[in-house]
Structures are given as structure tokens and as C-alpha cells.
Design a protein around this motif. Structure first.
Motif, mmCIF file in Angstrom:
data_model
loop_
_atom_site.group_PDB
_atom_site.id
_atom_site.type_symbol
_atom_site.label_atom_id
_atom_site.label_comp_id
_atom_site.label_asym_id
_atom_site.label_seq_id
_atom_site.Cartn_x
_atom_site.Cartn_y
_atom_site.Cartn_z
ATOM 1 N N ILE A 74 0.838 -1.210 0.000
ATOM 2 C CA ILE A 74 0.000 0.000 0.000
ATOM 3 C C ILE A 74 0.866 1.251 0.000
ATOM 4 C CG2 ILE A 74 -1.551 1.405 1.439
ATOM 5 C CD1 ILE A 74 -2.985 -1.226 2.165
ATOM 6 N N PHE A 75 1.900 1.280 0.832
ATOM 7 C CA PHE A 75 2.742 2.480 0.900
ATOM 8 C C PHE A 75 3.580 2.671 -0.366
ATOM 9 C CE2 PHE A 75 2.209 1.918 5.612
ATOM 10 C CZ PHE A 75 1.435 3.049 5.776
ATOM 11 N N TYR A 93 9.564 9.237 2.062
ATOM 12 C CA TYR A 93 8.964 8.793 3.323
ATOM 13 C C TYR A 93 8.111 7.538 3.130
ATOM 14 C CZ TYR A 93 5.299 11.802 1.321
ATOM 15 O OH TYR A 93 4.405 12.409 0.478
ATOM 16 N N ASP A 94 7.651 7.274 1.897
ATOM 17 C CA ASP A 94 6.893 6.051 1.646
ATOM 18 C C ASP A 94 7.786 4.818 1.759
ATOM 19 O OD1 ASP A 94 4.461 7.295 1.284
ATOM 20 O OD2 ASP A 94 4.733 7.558 -0.873
ATOM 21 N N TYR A 95 9.056 4.973 1.401
ATOM 22 C CA TYR A 95 9.989 3.858 1.583
ATOM 23 C C TYR A 95 10.161 3.549 3.072
ATOM 24 C CZ TYR A 95 11.394 4.224 -3.335
ATOM 25 O OH TYR A 95 11.404 4.223 -4.713
ATOM 26 N N ILE A 96 10.214 4.597 3.893
ATOM 27 C CA ILE A 96 10.350 4.404 5.347
ATOM 28 C C ILE A 96 9.115 3.705 5.903
ATOM 29 C CG2 ILE A 96 10.547 5.590 7.564
ATOM 30 C CD1 ILE A 96 12.155 7.779 6.121
ATOM 31 N N LEU A 136 0.292 2.818 11.368
ATOM 32 C CA LEU A 136 0.460 2.417 9.969
ATOM 33 C C LEU A 136 -0.859 1.935 9.369
ATOM 34 C CD1 LEU A 136 3.880 0.487 9.992
ATOM 35 C CD2 LEU A 136 3.426 2.775 9.097
ATOM 36 N N VAL A 137 -1.637 1.192 10.141
ATOM 37 C CA VAL A 137 -2.937 0.710 9.657
ATOM 38 C C VAL A 137 -3.856 1.883 9.355
ATOM 39 C CG1 VAL A 137 -5.074 -0.446 10.378
ATOM 40 C CG2 VAL A 137 -2.873 -1.589 10.682
ATOM 41 N N LEU A 138 -3.878 2.878 10.234
ATOM 42 C CA LEU A 138 -4.736 4.048 10.017
ATOM 43 C C LEU A 138 -4.316 4.807 8.759
ATOM 44 C CD1 LEU A 138 -5.149 5.413 13.673
ATOM 45 C CD2 LEU A 138 -6.849 4.198 12.298
ATOM 46 N N GLU A 139 -3.015 5.001 8.573
ATOM 47 C CA GLU A 139 -2.542 5.741 7.398
ATOM 48 C C GLU A 139 -2.761 4.932 6.117
ATOM 49 O OE1 GLU A 139 -0.691 8.448 4.732
ATOM 50 O OE2 GLU A 139 -1.887 8.577 6.572
ATOM 51 N N ALA A 140 -2.512 3.634 6.164
ATOM 52 C CA ALA A 140 -2.747 2.792 4.986
ATOM 53 C C ALA A 140 -4.226 2.781 4.620
ATOM 54 C CB ALA A 140 -2.255 1.371 5.255
ATOM 55 N N THR A 141 -5.094 2.792 5.620
ATOM 56 C CA THR A 141 -6.542 2.831 5.378
ATOM 57 C C THR A 141 -6.944 4.154 4.741
ATOM 58 O OG1 THR A 141 -6.883 1.388 7.297
ATOM 59 C CG2 THR A 141 -8.804 2.567 6.453
ATOM 60 N N ARG A 142 -6.375 5.241 5.235
ATOM 61 C CA ARG A 142 -6.689 6.556 4.658
ATOM 62 C C ARG A 142 -6.316 6.604 3.188
ATOM 63 N NH1 ARG A 142 -4.439 11.171 3.080
ATOM 64 N NH2 ARG A 142 -2.331 10.367 3.421
ATOM 65 N N ARG A 143 -5.167 6.053 2.851
ATOM 66 C CA ARG A 143 -4.695 6.116 1.465
ATOM 67 C C ARG A 143 -5.499 5.215 0.530
ATOM 68 N NH1 ARG A 143 1.845 6.520 1.086
ATOM 69 N NH2 ARG A 143 2.231 7.993 2.790
ATOM 70 N N SER A 144 -5.773 3.997 0.965
ATOM 71 C CA SER A 144 -6.347 3.005 0.054
ATOM 72 C C SER A 144 -7.862 2.872 0.144
ATOM 73 C CB SER A 144 -5.711 1.634 0.316
ATOM 74 O OG SER A 144 -5.977 1.207 1.637
ATOM 75 N N ASP A 461 -3.032 -9.149 -10.205
ATOM 76 C CA ASP A 461 -4.229 -8.307 -10.141
ATOM 77 C C ASP A 461 -5.078 -8.632 -8.915
ATOM 78 O OD1 ASP A 461 -3.428 -7.140 -12.472
ATOM 79 O OD2 ASP A 461 -4.815 -8.238 -13.765
ATOM 80 N N GLY A 462 -5.173 -9.917 -8.582
ATOM 81 C CA GLY A 462 -5.936 -10.303 -7.400
ATOM 82 C C GLY A 462 -5.343 -9.731 -6.130
ATOM 83 N N ALA A 463 -4.017 -9.774 -6.013
ATOM 84 C CA ALA A 463 -3.355 -9.211 -4.833
ATOM 85 C C ALA A 463 -3.541 -7.708 -4.763
ATOM 86 C CB ALA A 463 -1.865 -9.558 -4.860
ATOM 87 N N ARG A 464 -3.466 -7.034 -5.925
ATOM 88 C CA ARG A 464 -3.660 -5.584 -5.930
ATOM 89 C C ARG A 464 -5.084 -5.224 -5.474
ATOM 90 N NH1 ARG A 464 -2.528 -4.718 -10.846
ATOM 91 N NH2 ARG A 464 -0.348 -4.058 -10.663
ATOM 92 N N THR A 465 -6.068 -5.986 -5.922
ATOM 93 C CA THR A 465 -7.450 -5.749 -5.509
ATOM 94 C C THR A 465 -7.627 -5.955 -4.013
ATOM 95 O OG1 THR A 465 -8.190 -6.546 -7.674
ATOM 96 C CG2 THR A 465 -9.851 -6.423 -5.942
ATOM 97 N N ALA A 466 -6.850 -6.874 -3.458
ATOM 98 C CA ALA A 466 -7.002 -7.215 -2.040
ATOM 99 C C ALA A 466 -6.417 -6.171 -1.094
ATOM 100 C CB ALA A 466 -6.346 -8.567 -1.765
ATOM 101 N N LEU A 467 -5.560 -5.281 -1.591
ATOM 102 C CA LEU A 467 -4.862 -4.353 -0.694
ATOM 103 C C LEU A 467 -5.828 -3.488 0.117
ATOM 104 C CD1 LEU A 467 -1.859 -3.187 -2.934
ATOM 105 C CD2 LEU A 467 -1.892 -4.932 -1.134
ATOM 106 N N ALA A 468 -6.820 -2.919 -0.565
ATOM 107 C CA ALA A 468 -7.774 -2.065 0.149
ATOM 108 C C ALA A 468 -8.577 -2.871 1.162
ATOM 109 C CB ALA A 468 -8.713 -1.376 -0.844
ATOM 110 N N VAL A 469 -8.862 -4.139 0.836
ATOM 111 C CA VAL A 469 -9.597 -4.998 1.769
ATOM 112 C C VAL A 469 -8.757 -5.282 3.005
ATOM 113 C CG1 VAL A 469 -10.714 -7.243 2.058
ATOM 114 C CG2 VAL A 469 -10.909 -6.031 -0.115
ATOM 115 N N VAL A 470 -7.448 -5.487 2.813
ATOM 116 C CA VAL A 470 -6.544 -5.705 3.955
ATOM 117 C C VAL A 470 -6.600 -4.504 4.892
ATOM 118 C CG1 VAL A 470 -4.145 -6.014 4.674
ATOM 119 C CG2 VAL A 470 -5.004 -7.201 2.639
ATOM 120 N N ALA A 471 -6.484 -3.302 4.322
ATOM 121 C CA ALA A 471 -6.507 -2.092 5.151
ATOM 122 C C ALA A 471 -7.858 -1.915 5.831
ATOM 123 C CB ALA A 471 -6.187 -0.871 4.287
ATOM 124 N N ALA A 472 -8.935 -2.116 5.081
ATOM 125 C CA ALA A 472 -10.281 -1.913 5.641
ATOM 126 C C ALA A 472 -10.562 -2.893 6.772
ATOM 127 C CB ALA A 472 -11.326 -2.063 4.533
#
Length: 698
Positions: A74-75, A93-96, A136-144, A461-472
Motif C-alpha cells: 500500500i505504501f 517517506y513512503d519507503y520508510i 500504519l494501519v490508520l494511514e494505509a486505510t486513509r490512502r487506500s 491483479d488479485g493481490a492488488r485488488t485485495a490491498l484495500a480490503v486488507v486495510a479496511a
């Protein structure tokens, strides 16, 4: 077809998704980092398949790795701002943050034995890791996912910490920082709780299944099948949208993605035929949103019900079947009456694909049939998903005409050999024979056709679709953890029942409002987690069974996508149709009026969910429900067999509601009103009153 020339290009669809769907607002990387992310996504899918089928890990380990993959990717993919997305470059900062996400994901696997040995006691370094994980979970959720669910999760954390300062019934003794961090990351009640457990098992595998379906070309086949079956009917393109979107819901867990995918094809057709822009967009938004309600594969939140209610997925899908069919029946009725009112006909013969050519590709529907079979046969959801993926790969193989004759031979030979081997050794069954034969056929496909590339792309593509679900689901875990720690769910449920004075209809109404508000701008998964822990218990307190109560909040969390003022699916449809967003949303809500009625029906009449009912009872309920929706549709659109005038429209809506409301007296009143209105329609038809000069061909 000529309509295809008017569809949105792949680039335009991408822009539309990025504008209206937060989950699709990721960077399109180039160069070395594009390859790094590509292999990272591939590794994520391969790990998930390995951990859920071959070598299961302890729960905390697996969930932590799942979150770690999600955070890192996500980052790297989702920028902090829209400006960052436009640049296509990863900020320093995204690498960090990605490195910290890797550390959080690796912490449980590396420290598992020591954490378990300490039996809940955490040290200072654990505290640091836990705090970083939450942030990190809160920020990843905000982004995705978006800001709404992030703010809600943060407010829940604040509520847990400052409980003593809360007013009235919300007051509690408070949770100190040590206990809060411990419960959030070092137990299975917070981030590593039920939502992420479902994400790391059921949801991920079914997202992969949907991704494989896309690669087989089944999405385009849905459109062709819909056009061939419904294109020539009255207002054909609108009915194509309904048919296509109901099917598209099996491969897309997002209302917005469904709108952009099928709407880029159907909305231009509807406009060209003569539908108003806002109505065309409204039809597509309503139909696409309903895709998440349609079994066998519903929205991702449906898989959470397995854990929340404690029943198998097939029971949930079976219960949701009739309400989903009623929903699409209601949308069909509304579009039919609008087409009749405005004198719109269907598509011409030149615009309809050759039905024989379409039916030749009917095998593309085999994976969906297979999923229904696997789920209904008693297999676990995870195993059904794996078998579904294998079936999809096999179907992809059958697309190659030059080798189509070889594959049945290979399949048959391997199947027979496997059964013979099983007969000799006593160790193989029909199921294992089918799986072995399918795998052998896939291997032959790769050897001859080079379909390996498509499989890799589907995994990525399946993994990319899952990223937002992981954060949510991780953010939803924070909310569930706070509710469990503070008892907030029961407090809010009691207050909701008290506010409604114990009245079931008022309680349902307040719950509906809460679910719609929470669903505006939030994914269905997170919305369902919140409402199922806060609002659904209020309905259950009044004696409603778990399944109807949870399906009630599930429905309205989805309906939020077409409910103004924040109706993301309708706004996306308005963008394609060049219509006014709010008007499109209002049209979508009107067309999908069934979605605002059906949940009340199955709470008051659980027989609609095939719970404790007979065939006769079910048929009567369906008859009165469909008759009621016809009356309501005629009242809202203002047309039936001829124009429906305002006094009649009021009576039509009232009569329709009484038909839908359970009870002998209400059915008698509703049927009487229905018969009178229908008689008036035919009387005025005979006298040519209210009938337009140009009539659509039915």
C-alpha cells in the motif's frame, strides 16, 4: 456492435475509477520499482495460496504476515496525496513507511514463541511495535480506502482511552495505553481479529477467483450474453445493464468498479436509444450496486458473516438468493415502465450479436456453476474457492480452439487413470480424480499455449485488488476491538431500542439510517463490521434472528453507494453519462426502491430467506412482493399500460406497500387496490386515454 464504438477506452475507465473509487487510486509505476511491486504482489498471492492450502501457520503469524504484505505494498502503490499519484513516483517517506510495515508484519513470526511464552505481558519494545502498527494501519486505510473509516477508527480509539470523560451512557472506566496497545496488536480481538482473519482466508481467495475470471474474458461475455437475451426488449439497453451488472457482481466486489466496467458499455447505448442522462446513469448505478447482493459470490462483507454469525457461507448465499432476485426484479420493473412511458424500443438486429456464437462460449460460465456446486456440496469456503480457481484456469484453456479437441482427451485419460489408481490403492476419490485431471490439463495448456503469463497476471491483479480490503479489515478490527473492550456495542444497541421505544419498525428505520450514513464513502466491508457490532444487536434484542438482522445492515451498507448526497456509484455513472451527479443519485435510489423495502420484508417475514417455510408460503410471499413492486414502480414512474395520474400514483404506492407488508389483512387491501388500478388501466386503454401515440414494442 456499433455500440462498442461509444464505450469508454481502457484509459478512460482507469481515470474514472481513480476519480470515484479510492481503492483504484494507486500509482502506475515504471522502471525498477514497477518490477519490485509486481513481484511483491505476486509473492503476496503465492504466499496466500501456500498458507491457506499447503502449510497453514498459527493464526497470529499468518494474519501478521498478511497485514505486513498489505502495508508494504500500500505504501509503495498508494501515495499520500492526489499530487503524488499524478507524479507516479514514490516519495522518500513512503519507503520508510513500507520498511516499518515490513517490520510490523515480520514481528509476530520472529517473536512468536516469546510472545506466547509471556502470556499477554508486553514489554517496551512490544509497545513501540504495537503503536507503530496501529498508526500504519490508520494511514494505509486513509490512502487506500478513504478518510471516513479512518476517522471512525481513530474516534473509537479515543473513546477507549478517554472513557471516563464520556457523557451519559457512553461513560466507562477507560483503557490505559498499555492495555489498549496489547488488545490492538497482541491479541486476536483487535487488528489481528476476526475481520483480518476473514480477509486472509476467504476474501483473498475469492478475489483471486474474480481476477482469474476477468482473465478468461468472462466480463465481456456477460455483456454479450446480456445483449443477446435482453437487447431487443422494450428499453433494451437498460435491461442489458441490469442483466450484465447482476453477473458482473460475481467478479467485482466494488459497486464503483462494476459501474465503470459494465457502464462504459451500457450507458452510451441507453443514451443513444433515448434515455435521459440521469436515468441512464441511475439504471447502471442501481444495477451495479445490486451485484454485491447477488449470490453465489456476494460482497466481501458476506464472508465476514460466516465468523460473526457462525453459519456456513452456503446458508448465507441461499438465504440471500430470493431477496437479490426481488431486487433486480424491482429494477427491471422500473426501467420497463420508464421505457414504456417514453416510447423506447429495443436494439436493432444489427446491434445484437449472433446468439449461436454467444451460446458457443457458454462454457465460460462453468466456473460460476462450479462454485455453486462446490459450496452446496458441503466443501469449506476456502476449498471451494481453490477449486473454483482451478476450474477458471481450465476454462481459460478451452478458449484456445486449436487445442480444444486435445484437452478433453487429456482430461479423460488422467481422470480414468486416477480412478483406476484409487481402485487399486483405495486412496483416490472422484473429487481427487477431477482435480488431478484439471491440473494435468492446465499443465498441457501451459506447455502448448503459454497461458502461464495470464495466470501470473491474474495472481498480481488479485493481490492488488485485495490491498484495500486488507486495510479496511485491519481498521475494522480496531473498531471491533474497542467495542469488545468497552462494551460499547450493547450500550448503543440498548440506546437505539430505547430511542425507538421498543418498536421494531422504528428500530429498523434508525438502523437503516445509521448503516447508510456509515456507508457513505466507506467500503461495504468496514461498514458491515461497524453496523453488525453496533446496530445489528439492537434488532436482535427485539427477537429477530441473527441472519435477518445481519443481512439487514449488510443491505443498507451497500445501498449507501447510490444514496445521495454521497453516492459514489451514482457519481461514477453520472461521469460516464455526462449527467448531473445528485440527480443521477436520486434516479438510482428511485430505481432501486426495492432495496429500501426488501430488508424490512425479510426481517418481518424470515420465510423470504427460506427460514422455516413451506413452498406454498414462499410462493405466496413472492407473488404479493412482485405485485407490490409492480404497483410501486407504476406509482413512482407514472406509467403502467398507460399514463398513471397523480391520485392513482398515490394509491399505487400505498397499495404496493400494503402488499409487501406481511399480514392477511394488508394482502387483501393491497390486492384490492391492485385489481382496481389494473382495471382502470385497461378501461382507459380501451378508450385511448393517457396512451402515447408512439408505443414501444413490448
Amino acid at each position: 456492435m456499433s455500440a462498442n464504438n461509444e464505450t469508454l477506452s481502457a484509459e478512460q475507465q482507469k481515470e474514472m475509477l481513480q476519480k470515484y473509487d479510492q481503492e483504484s487510486a494507486f500509482r502506475y509505476l515504471t522502471g525498477f520499482m514497477a518490477k519490485v511491486v509486481f513481484f511483491g504482489l505476486l509473492a503476496f498471492s503465492l504466499y496466500q495460496l501456500f498458507a491457506t492450502t499447503i502449510y497453514p501457520l498459527p493464526a497470529q503469524m499468518h494474519r501478521s504476515i498478511h497485514i505486513g504484505f498489505g502495508l508494504v505494498l500500500i505504501f509503495l502503490l498508494f501515495p499520500a496525496t492526489k499530487k503524488g499519484r499524478m507524479s507516479g513516483k514514490i516519495a522518500w517517506y513512503d519507503y520508510i513507511l513500507a520498511a516499518l510495515g515490513f517490520g510490523v508484519g515480520a514481528y509476530w513470526p520472529l517473536m512468536y514463541e516469546e510472545i506466547v511464552r509471556r502470556a499477554g505481558e508486553i514489554n517496551q519494545f512490544d509497545m513501540f511495535v504495537g503503536i507503530v502498527a496501529v498508526l500504519l494501519v490508520l494511514e494505509a486505510t486513509r490512502r487506500s480506502v478513504g478518510l471516513p473509516i479512518t476517522v471512525i477508527a481513530a474516534l473509537f480509539l479515543a473513546y477507549a482511552y478517554w472513557g471516563r470523560q464520556m457523557p451519559g451512557f457512553l461513560i466507562h472506566r477507560g483503557v490505559n495505553l498499555d492495555n489498549l496497545v496489547q488488545s490492538m496488536f497482541f491479541t486476536t480481538e483487535g487488528i489481528l481479529g476476526t475481520p483480518i482473519a476473514v480477509s486472509s482466508t476467504f476474501i483473498f481467495l475469492f478475489l483471486l477467483f474474480g481476477s482469474f475470471l476477468v482473465k478468461t474474458g468472462v466480463g465481456q461475455y456477460f455483456n454479450d450474453l446480456a445483449v443477446s437475451l435482453a437487447g431487443k426488449r422494450t428499453g433494451g439497453p437498460a435491461k442489458v445493464a441490469i442483466f450484465s451488472s447482476a453477473l458482473q457482481g460475481t467478479i467485482s466486489g466494488s459497486s464503483v468498479a462494476n459501474v465503470v466496467t459494465s457502464g462504459s458499455f451500457t450507458i452510451p447505448m441507453m443514451k443513444r436509444l433515448g434515455y435521459r442522462r440521469e436515468f441512464a446513469g441511475g439504471v447502471e448505478a442501481a444495477a451495479s450496486t445490486g451485484g454485491q447482493l447477488m449470490p453465489p459470490i456476494m460482497g466481501a462483507a458476506a464472508f465476514l458473516m460466516i465468523e460473526f454469525i457462525g453459519i456456513d457461507y452456503w446458508t448465507i448465499a441461499k438465504a440471500a438468493a430470493i431477496p437479490a432476485l426481488l431486487y433486480f426484479t424491482g429494477v427491471w420493473i422500473m426501467t420497463h415502465f420508464e421505457a414504456k412511458r417514453t416510447g423506447l424500443s429495443g436494439l436493432s438486429d444489427e446491434e445484437i450479436p449472433d446468439r449461436r456464437e454467444v451460446l458457443k462460449k457458454i462454457y465460460l460460465l462453468l466456473p460460476i456453476v462450479a462454485i455453486v456446486f462446490f459450496l452446496s456440496s458441503g466443501l469449506s469456503v476456502m476449498r471451494a474457492a481453490i477449486y473454483g480457481i482451478l476450474t477458471t484456469i481450465l476454462v481459460g484453456v478451452l478458449r484456445e480452439e486449436r487445442f480444444r479437441k486435445i484437452y478433453p482427451i487429456v482430461f479423460g485419460i488422467v481422470f480414468v487413470l486416477t480412478l483406476v489408481y484409487g481402485w487399486i490403492t483405495g486412496g483416490a476419490s472422484i473429487t481427487s480424480g477431477l482435480i488431478t485431471a484439471a491440473l494435468a490439463t492446465v499443465f498441457v495448456s501451459y506447455f502448448f499455449d503459454g497461458n502461464f503469463k495470464e495466470t501470473i497476471e491474474a495472481l498480481v491483479d488479485g493481490a492488488r485488488t485485495a490491498l484495500a480490503v486488507v486495510a479496511a479489515t485491519a481498521a475494522a478490527g480496531i473498531i471491533v476491538g474497542v467495542v469488545t473492550k468497552t462494551g460499547l456495542g450493547l450500550k448503543l444497541a440498548n440506546s437505539l431500542v430505547s430511542l425507538a421505544n421498543g418498536q421494531i419498525l422504528l428500530t429498523l428505520f434508525f438502523t437503516m439510517i445509521a448503516a447508510i450514513i456509515l456507508g457513505m464513502g466507506s467500503p461495504t466491508t468496514a461498514n458491515y463490521v461497524i453496523t453488525s457490532t453496533i446496530a445489528a444487536p439492537a434488532i436482535i434484542l427485539l427477537g429477530v434472528a441473527d441472519l435477518p438482522a445481519h443481512l439487514f445492515v449488510f443491505y443498507f451498507g451497500i445501498v449507501a453507494d447510490i444514496t445521495p448526497p454521497v453516492a459514489l456509484a451514482a457519481f461514477a455513472a453520472a461521469g460516464i453519462a455526462s449527467g448531473e451527479p445528485i440527480r443521477t443519485g436520486l434516479n438510482a435510489a428511485k430505481i432501486a426502491i426495492a432495496a429500501f423495502i426488501i430488508p424490512y420484508m425479510f426481517v418481518l417475514q424470515p420465510q423470504l430467506l427460506m427460514i422455516d417455510t413451506t413452498v406454498i408460503e414462499l410462493l405466496w410471499i413472492l407473488f404479493t412482493a412482485v405485485a407490490g413492486m409492480i404497483a410501486i414502480g407504476a406509482g413512482l414512474i407514472g406509467y403502467w399500460y398507460r399514463k398513471v395520474y397523480w391520485p392513482e400514483r398515490i394509491f399505487a404506492v400505498a397499495g404496493g406497500l400494503t402488499l409487501i407488508y406481511p399480514g392477511v389483512l394488508s394482502d387483501v387491501i393491497g390486492l384490492s387496490v391492485f385489481a382496481i388500478l389494473l382495471s382502470l388501466q385497461f378501461f382507459y386503454m380501451k378508450n385511448k386515454i393517457g396512451v402515447p401515440e408512439t408505443r414501444a414494442k413490448a
